[in-house]
Design an enzyme around this catalytic site. Structure first.
Site, PDB file in Angstrom:
ATOM      1  N   CYS A   2       0.838  -1.198   0.000  1.00 54.91           N
ATOM      2  CA  CYS A   2       0.000   0.000   0.000  1.00 54.91           C
ATOM      3  C   CYS A   2       0.874   1.250   0.000  1.00 54.91           C
ATOM      4  O   CYS A   2       1.874   1.332   0.695  1.00 54.91           O
ATOM      5  CB  CYS A   2      -0.963   0.075   1.172  1.00 54.91           C
ATOM      6  SG  CYS A   2      -2.208  -1.194   1.178  1.00 54.91           S
ATOM      7  N   ARG A  27       6.332  -0.482  -3.998  1.00 58.46           N
ATOM      8  CA  ARG A  27       5.962  -1.073  -2.719  1.00 58.46           C
ATOM      9  C   ARG A  27       5.054  -2.289  -2.911  1.00 58.46           C
ATOM     10  O   ARG A  27       4.894  -3.099  -2.000  1.00 58.46           O
ATOM     11  CB  ARG A  27       5.239  -0.036  -1.855  1.00 58.46           C
ATOM     12  CG  ARG A  27       6.114   1.144  -1.486  1.00 58.46           C
ATOM     13  CD  ARG A  27       5.312   2.222  -0.800  1.00 58.46           C
ATOM     14  NE  ARG A  27       4.732   1.758   0.448  1.00 58.46           N
ATOM     15  CZ  ARG A  27       5.355   1.756   1.611  1.00 58.46           C
ATOM     16  NH1 ARG A  27       6.590   2.196   1.701  1.00 58.46           N
ATOM     17  NH2 ARG A  27       4.764   1.316   2.699  1.00 58.46           N
ATOM     18  N   TRP A  76      -2.638  -2.935  -1.707  1.00 60.16           N
ATOM     19  CA  TRP A  76      -2.209  -4.327  -1.734  1.00 60.16           C
ATOM     20  C   TRP A  76      -3.254  -5.073  -0.913  1.00 60.16           C
ATOM     21  O   TRP A  76      -3.340  -4.902   0.296  1.00 60.16           O
ATOM     22  CB  TRP A  76      -0.814  -4.454  -1.122  1.00 60.16           C
ATOM     23  CG  TRP A  76      -0.175  -5.797  -1.299  1.00 60.16           C
ATOM     24  CD1 TRP A  76       0.596  -6.211  -2.337  1.00 60.16           C
ATOM     25  CD2 TRP A  76      -0.230  -6.902  -0.376  1.00 60.16           C
ATOM     26  NE1 TRP A  76       1.011  -7.506  -2.133  1.00 60.16           N
ATOM     27  CE2 TRP A  76       0.519  -7.955  -0.938  1.00 60.16           C
ATOM     28  CE3 TRP A  76      -0.845  -7.113   0.853  1.00 60.16           C
ATOM     29  CZ2 TRP A  76       0.685  -9.182  -0.312  1.00 60.16           C
ATOM     30  CZ3 TRP A  76      -0.685  -8.337   1.484  1.00 60.16           C
ATOM     31  CH2 TRP A  76       0.071  -9.358   0.894  1.00 60.16           C
ATOM     32  N   ASN A 102      -3.173   2.296   4.960  1.00 62.62           N
ATOM     33  CA  ASN A 102      -2.188   1.222   4.843  1.00 62.62           C
ATOM     34  C   ASN A 102      -2.113   0.547   6.196  1.00 62.62           C
ATOM     35  O   ASN A 102      -1.833   1.209   7.202  1.00 62.62           O
ATOM     36  CB  ASN A 102      -0.818   1.825   4.461  1.00 62.62           C
ATOM     37  CG  ASN A 102       0.304   0.787   4.499  1.00 62.62           C
ATOM     38  OD1 ASN A 102       0.034  -0.408   4.470  1.00 62.62           O
ATOM     39  ND2 ASN A 102       1.534   1.243   4.559  1.00 62.62           N
ATOM     40  N   GLY A 103      -2.390  -0.757   6.251  1.00 61.04           N
ATOM     41  CA  GLY A 103      -2.364  -1.471   7.528  1.00 61.04           C
ATOM     42  C   GLY A 103      -3.585  -2.359   7.651  1.00 61.04           C
ATOM     43  O   GLY A 103      -4.257  -2.647   6.658  1.00 61.04           O
ATOM     44  N   GLU A 482      19.284 -17.555  -0.189  1.00 64.86           N
ATOM     45  CA  GLU A 482      19.025 -16.280  -0.861  1.00 64.86           C
ATOM     46  C   GLU A 482      18.868 -16.476  -2.377  1.00 64.86           C
ATOM     47  O   GLU A 482      17.982 -15.907  -3.000  1.00 64.86           O
ATOM     48  CB  GLU A 482      20.140 -15.273  -0.537  1.00 64.86           C
ATOM     49  CG  GLU A 482      20.024 -13.924  -1.201  1.00 64.86           C
ATOM     50  CD  GLU A 482      18.732 -13.159  -0.868  1.00 64.86           C
ATOM     51  OE1 GLU A 482      17.974 -13.600  -0.005  1.00 64.86           O
ATOM     52  OE2 GLU A 482      18.500 -12.129  -1.516  1.00 64.86           O
ATOM     53  N   LYS A 486      15.564 -15.487  -4.495  1.00 66.10           N
ATOM     54  CA  LYS A 486      15.616 -14.554  -5.637  1.00 66.10           C
ATOM     55  C   LYS A 486      14.923 -15.177  -6.828  1.00 66.10           C
ATOM     56  O   LYS A 486      14.122 -14.554  -7.503  1.00 66.10           O
ATOM     57  CB  LYS A 486      17.062 -14.234  -6.042  1.00 66.10           C
ATOM     58  CG  LYS A 486      17.841 -13.271  -5.211  1.00 66.10           C
ATOM     59  CD  LYS A 486      17.437 -11.837  -5.309  1.00 66.10           C
ATOM     60  CE  LYS A 486      16.316 -11.483  -4.399  1.00 66.10           C
ATOM     61  NZ  LYS A 486      16.548 -11.250  -3.003  1.00 66.10           N
ATOM     62  N   GLU A 489      11.008 -15.661  -6.295  1.00 62.60           N
ATOM     63  CA  GLU A 489      10.159 -14.471  -6.196  1.00 62.60           C
ATOM     64  C   GLU A 489       9.992 -13.753  -7.531  1.00 62.60           C
ATOM     65  O   GLU A 489       8.939 -13.189  -7.789  1.00 62.60           O
ATOM     66  CB  GLU A 489      10.611 -13.521  -5.081  1.00 62.60           C
ATOM     67  CG  GLU A 489      11.909 -12.797  -5.289  1.00 62.60           C
ATOM     68  CD  GLU A 489      12.294 -11.903  -4.101  1.00 62.60           C
ATOM     69  OE1 GLU A 489      11.421 -11.289  -3.500  1.00 62.60           O
ATOM     70  OE2 GLU A 489      13.502 -11.818  -3.816  1.00 62.60           O
ATOM     71  N   HIS A 505      18.769 -37.307   3.269  1.00 67.50           N
ATOM     72  CA  HIS A 505      17.762 -37.562   4.304  1.00 67.50           C
ATOM     73  C   HIS A 505      16.351 -37.270   3.804  1.00 67.50           C
ATOM     74  O   HIS A 505      15.447 -37.067   4.611  1.00 67.50           O
ATOM     75  CB  HIS A 505      18.103 -36.744   5.558  1.00 67.50           C
ATOM     76  CG  HIS A 505      19.453 -37.080   6.106  1.00 67.50           C
ATOM     77  ND1 HIS A 505      19.708 -38.253   6.785  1.00 67.50           N
ATOM     78  CD2 HIS A 505      20.634 -36.434   6.004  1.00 67.50           C
ATOM     79  CE1 HIS A 505      20.990 -38.292   7.108  1.00 67.50           C
ATOM     80  NE2 HIS A 505      21.583 -37.204   6.637  1.00 67.50           N
ATOM     81  N   LYS A 605       7.243  -4.477  -1.506  1.00 67.34           N
ATOM     82  CA  LYS A 605       8.604  -4.154  -1.081  1.00 67.34           C
ATOM     83  C   LYS A 605       8.690  -4.010   0.430  1.00 67.34           C
ATOM     84  O   LYS A 605       9.642  -4.449   1.056  1.00 67.34           O
ATOM     85  CB  LYS A 605       9.031  -2.838  -1.755  1.00 67.34           C
ATOM     86  CG  LYS A 605      10.452  -2.403  -1.429  1.00 67.34           C
ATOM     87  CD  LYS A 605      11.459  -3.299  -2.084  1.00 67.34           C
ATOM     88  CE  LYS A 605      12.894  -2.910  -1.791  1.00 67.34           C
ATOM     89  NZ  LYS A 605      13.815  -4.016  -2.120  1.00 67.34           N
TER      90      LYS A 605
HETATM   91  C1  AGP Z   1      13.531 -10.200  -0.783  1.00 64.78           C
HETATM   92  O1  AGP Z   1      13.907  -9.969  -2.084  1.00 64.78           O
HETATM   93  C2  AGP Z   1      12.253  -9.605  -0.368  1.00 64.78           C
HETATM   94  N1  AGP Z   1      12.047  -8.301  -0.833  1.00 64.78           N
HETATM   95  C3  AGP Z   1      11.898  -9.831   1.099  1.00 64.78           C
HETATM   96  O2  AGP Z   1      12.192 -11.135   1.453  1.00 64.78           O
HETATM   97  C4  AGP Z   1      12.507  -8.863   2.137  1.00 64.78           C
HETATM   98  O3  AGP Z   1      13.868  -9.125   2.310  1.00 64.78           O
HETATM   99  C5  AGP Z   1      11.735  -9.011   3.443  1.00 64.78           C
HETATM  100  O4  AGP Z   1      10.395  -8.678   3.224  1.00 64.78           O
HETATM  101  C6  AGP Z   1      12.296  -8.161   4.553  1.00 64.78           C
HETATM  102  O5  AGP Z   1      12.207  -6.798   4.278  1.00 64.78           O
HETATM  103  P1  AGP Z   1      13.038  -5.747   5.077  1.00 64.78           P
HETATM  104  O6  AGP Z   1      14.481  -6.035   4.894  1.00 64.78           O
HETATM  105  O7  AGP Z   1      12.625  -4.426   4.504  1.00 64.78           O
HETATM  106  O8  AGP Z   1      12.630  -5.870   6.522  1.00 64.78           O
END
Ligand code: AGP
Length: 610
Positions: A2, A27, A76, A102-103, A482, A486, A489, A505, A605
């Site tokens: 949002c 965002r 969102w 937002n929230g 990581e 990547k 996502e 395992h 974001k």
């Molecule tokens: C990763 O590419 C994502 N954007 C996501 O996992 C992100 O790292 C996570 O939401 C944490 O966000 P922050 O570092 O702003 O707290």
């Protein structure tokens, strides 16, 4: 998650709101809308599901919406599907009051029942509609007073932008647990979810604290606490350039940000290394306080959590203090063993992630000292920490983090070296060697970035796979987490990361002809063991991309289908180098699959709801 923008001034508001919303697109959102006060026609509300372009088309880029004050929103979806009706602004029954939010309002069901009993009709499935209705219920000619009463009834997290047809010369901004900043202009005032939306117009901003309410008029900005007592605020000057938040000729923000990593790492470490010593001016913890610690608790989400997983290996090796890494969303519900001898290391790019914020508040309640690593200056996590070390990555716009991850790691190296030196856990020679290795990092990252074409080629071979495994041991495993995130996502390919020793395992049953395995073998000490795992998956038909340091180039090429090498460096700093080919692989795979790289589906974001 949002985005909110508000403007009150002398210019036509709608194009400014649209421009601001465009800057907040990163965002994450699935619908957009705005409410603008038209002196002839009253409050005008336009909204549409889908991309912002739909709103642009409906309003001729804002030209059709008359008026010089209003609020805009990118939504969102949480409560109710992303359709036109559920989009914000949500409007009170009489149409006089419009709200963007937002929230999440946690007690909205009860409030909705109450308002229905008062005869108020509801049209949307959102929690936000109760805010507009409650405001109307309380409104007796003074909007601020109605807001004060509203705040006593609603529970949850909210940043609000409010506009009322009866009070056209003011906008009201409210924040609790969701970000909202104010922008001070000459003859105009703004509010926004973050500074990117206001910097084309003003660089003087103010960060609202939890529970604060601001009344914006064309010439003034007044801030109150939740009991509506006036609050004195100070302004901050934003000094980064607008171009830092623009693509600058690149096709995607993500690629630009990948390429910016050497500079971002350099900017983060160089000013903090003086005469061969790590100097963390931002840190107030003393040697005695450090000696008193018996545990470090790392709290974070997503990629920031992955930095924590890597940091555990680094900190335990160098500082010799036990480190527990925990997902912020799990922390509060896990009876954490925190005392006043615990330090919580909180990692967050945005500084607004609600799970991380809630977890760090709980850690503080239990007695922990809070040290945060944050990118967004003035964000809530930074402001609520005892100490904050900023990552100087600049604004990160792509949802998939790259340079923020790399700079978080860089800060971790600095912390590890600093703590180890303070506690006498590292010899002078070893310390000097590691500092020199750290300083070599940006140039080595630049070296890897010269090989984008090679990675693009591998992506062209493998982009059609529908399941990809990342395997590694120790710090390579942390990087695998990581790399896998990547990839999934932005390319939407199913992917998992495994500690390579765990394959036997269970997971190895999933390996069959043509399964793609990315084998991370950069930690030289464990290279042979990892190669045994590579042989095991190859024997079952897997295609393997291998990543190792230059030292093992020849052996790697013999064993894997596609080999990628990174410069040699002390293992402690490997994650920063090894992650780059994985970011590029994810990028090119997503590109070849035609995905929306900077704004992947369903993602935001800044995750400001639990
Ligand atoms: C990763 O590419 C994502 N954007 C996501 O996992 C992100 O790292 C996570 O939401 C944490 O966000 P922050 O570092 O702003 O707290």
């Amino acid at each position: 998650m949002c985005g909110i923008v508000g403007y009150i001034g002398t210019e036509q508001a709608a194009p400014i709101l649209l421009e601001g919303l465009t800057r907040l697109e990163y965002r994450g959102y699935d619908s957009a809308g705005m409410a603008v006060f038209d002196p002839q026609a009253g409050l005008q509300v336009v909204k549409a599901s889908g991309r912002l372009q739909a709103l642009r088309d409906m309003t001729d880029n804002g030209a059709k919406v008359v008026g010089t004050s209003g609020v805009g929103h990118t939504r969102w979806a949480t409560h109710g599907i992303p359709n036109d009706i559920n989009s914000h602004p949500q409007v009170s029954p009489s149409g006089r009051i419009a709200v963007v939010h937002n929230g999440i309002i946690e007690n909205y069901t009860k409030l909705k029942e109450f308002l229905k009993e008062q005869g108020m009709p509801f049209t949307s499935d959102t929690d936000t509609e109760v805010i507009a209705h409650l405001l109307e219920y309380y409104y007796e000619g003074d909007l601020l007073e109605a807001v004060g009463k509203l705040l006593r009834r609603i529970e949850g997290a909210y940043a609000l932008g409010i506009v009322c047809a009866d009070a056209p010369d003011q906008l009201i901004a409210v924040r609790k647990d969701s970000p909202l900043i104010l922008g001070y202009g000459n003859g105009f005032q703004m509010m926004a979810s973050d500074v990117t939306a206001v910097i084309p117009y003003t660089r003087e901003v103010c960060y609202l604290n939890d529970g604060e309410v601001a009344v914006l008029t064309r010439d003034s900005m007044k801030v109150y606490d939740s009991l509506l007592r006036p609050v004195e605020k100070t302004t901050a000057h934003v000094d980064w350039e607008i171009s830092a938040a623009e693509k600058g000729g690149y096709e995607h923000f993500m690629f630009k940000e990948i390429m910016e990593q050497p500079k971002a790492i350099r900017d983060t470490i160089s000013p903090r290394i003086r005469d061969g010593k790590v100097v963390l001016d931002d840190l107030t913890i003393t040697k005695e306080q450090l000696e008193n610690l018996d545990k470090l608790y790392i709290i974070a989400c997503g990629s920031s959590y992955h930095v924590g997983v890597a940091a555990k290996y680094i900190l335990e090796r160098l500082v010799r203090i036990p480190v527990e890494v925990t997902l912020a969303s799990e922390f509060r519900y896990s009876s954490p063993l925190v005392t006043d001898r615990t330090m919580a290391l909180v990692i967050s790019q945005s500084g607004e992630t609600i799970d991380t914020l809630a977890a760090m508040r709980e850690a503080r309640r239990l007695g922990a000292r809070l040290l945060s690593i944050v990118n967004v200056v003035g964000s809530t996590i930074a402001r609520e920490s005892d100490d904050v070390i900023y990552t100087w990555a600049g604004p990160e716009i792509a949802v998939a983090t790259t340079k923020a991850y790399s700079t978080q790691l860089a800060v971790m190296y600095l912390i590890a070296l600093h703590f180890a030196e303070l506690l006498g856990r590292v010899t002078e020679e070893e310390y000097a060697r590691l500092v020199a290795e750290l300083q070599s990092l940006p140039a080595k990252a630049e070296e890897i970035l010269k090989h984008t074409k090679e990675i693009q080629y591998y992506a062209s071979i493998y982009f059609n796979h529908d399941s990809i495994f990342f395997i590694g041991r120790n710090i390579d495993y942390a990087v695998g987490l990581e790399g896998s995130l990547k990839l999934k996502e932005i390319s939407y390919i199913h992917s998992e990361a495994y500690a390579a020793g765990e394959l036997k395992h269970g997971t190895i049953s999933l390996i069959e002809d043509g399964t793609l395995v990315v084998a991370l073998a950069s930690w030289n000490e464990l290279f042979e063991k990892l190669m045994s795992n590579v042989k095991e998956v190859k024997a079952r038909g897997a295609d393997v991309i291998g990543v190792a340091t230059e030292a093992h180039k020849a052996q790697l090429e013999e064993l894997v289908d596609s080999a990628l090498t990174i410069p040699d460096i002390d293992p402690m700093f490997l994650p920063s180098l090894e992650v780059i080919p994985l970011q590029l692989l994810a990028y090119y795979v997503a590109l070849m699959r035609g995905c929306d790289i900077d704004k992947p589906r369903n993602l935001a974001k800044s995750v400001t709801v639990e």
